[in-house]
Design an enzyme around this catalytic site. Sequence first.
Site, PDB file in Angstrom:
ATOM      1  N   ARG A   1       0.929  -1.225  -0.043  1.00 42.07           N
ATOM      2  CA  ARG A   1      -0.105   0.007   0.034  1.00 42.07           C
ATOM      3  C   ARG A   1       0.993   1.335  -0.091  1.00 42.07           C
ATOM      4  NH1 ARG A   1      -3.228  -2.952  -1.557  1.00 42.07           N
ATOM      5  NH2 ARG A   1      -5.490  -3.518  -0.805  1.00 42.07           N
TER       6      ARG A   1
ATOM      7  N   GLU B   1      -2.929   7.311  -5.400  1.00 47.18           N
ATOM      8  CA  GLU B   1      -3.332   6.686  -6.654  1.00 47.18           C
ATOM      9  C   GLU B   1      -4.627   6.936  -7.052  1.00 47.18           C
ATOM     10  OE1 GLU B   1      -3.171   2.548  -6.631  1.00 47.18           O
ATOM     11  OE2 GLU B   1      -1.537   2.462  -5.357  1.00 47.18           O
TER      12      GLU B   1
ATOM     13  N   HIS C   1      -0.041  -0.503 -10.338  1.00 51.74           N
ATOM     14  CA  HIS C   1      -0.782  -1.389  -9.202  1.00 51.74           C
ATOM     15  C   HIS C   1      -1.104  -2.680 -10.023  1.00 51.74           C
ATOM     16  CE1 HIS C   1      -3.385  -1.043  -5.646  1.00 51.74           C
ATOM     17  NE2 HIS C   1      -2.999  -2.202  -5.627  1.00 51.74           N
TER      18      HIS C   1
END
Length: 346
Positions: free
Chosen positions: A261, A290, A308
């Site tokens: 994360r 993000e 990602h």
Amino acid sequence: MAMPIVTDTPATRRVAGKPRVHVTRRLLPSIEARMAELFDVSLNEEDRPLSRAELVAALREADVLVPTVTDRIDAAMLAEAAEGADGLRTGLIANFGAGIEHIDLAAARARKVIVTNTPGVFTDDTADLTMMLILSVPRRVGEGSRLVRDGKWSGWAPSQLLGHRIAEKRLAIVGMGRIGQAVAHRARAFGLEIVYHNRHRLPASVENMLGARHEPDLDRLIAEADILTLHCPASRDTHHLLDARRIALMKPAAFVINTARGDLIDEEALIAALQAGHLGGAGLDVYASEPAVDPRLIALPNVITLPHLGSATIEGREHAGEKVVANIRFWADGHRPPDQVLEGWA
């Protein structure tokens, strides 16, 4: 008109007829087809992130909400959805993915909403991607790719783009859950020395199997790492776990890998260290804001930035979708879903 409920408890809810299911993003065609067969399903044909208002409307109108990591479901949203004549209809939040930090579990529990996830589905996929970055960043693969792509490669030279050998380097793993252990398993084959930090030490048999040594002092682990990889969930305790102070502890030319994360790293501190030449490079698949990625990270030649991709395999996404379908069917039939998130539940 709300679908009649036959039973209603915090653990189960049997729905008469097909449950109404709202899916927030596009899933694989095979999964969407299966959902259309089994449920009264609403799909996101545009595949765009839903607004807060749209998520609240879905909570009011659907028996089941199927969100992803980009959909934040907080206490205020659940409270707003519960207002009005019809109130909160959703009884199950069947998350697509293992991480559930974007869902307020305590607020869901207070509203008697069950939360499920898809644990273990993306373990190998994320570990594979992590290992790719562990190999690629020290060997300057990103820089080499840019050189060829930009038409600037002039041919082989004995001193060109010299990187670092992986074997016998110290790999520090923060978070030794499923993914951390899968990374350790892969790293051992490349001759890396594996040291880890975890809230709970692994059994000696697992440590021996993985060839991993436990380090209870996180600062010491970080200071002695040649390559540092993060595999812990985002929480108040792990927010900016790698901050300016800890980055300063790291060896000059050490490498940072993050496929967990973005919230785990203080990006400003990381960028400053990279720009100053204190770190050898970084491999990043996740970011603080993000989908926005700081352009300074993109510009740094010794940083590999990925969009990602940790869970981005056809096999993994299909398996996750199957788990979501199974959780919904169990819940709608009045049974406890197999992947109910139990943390914080009585």
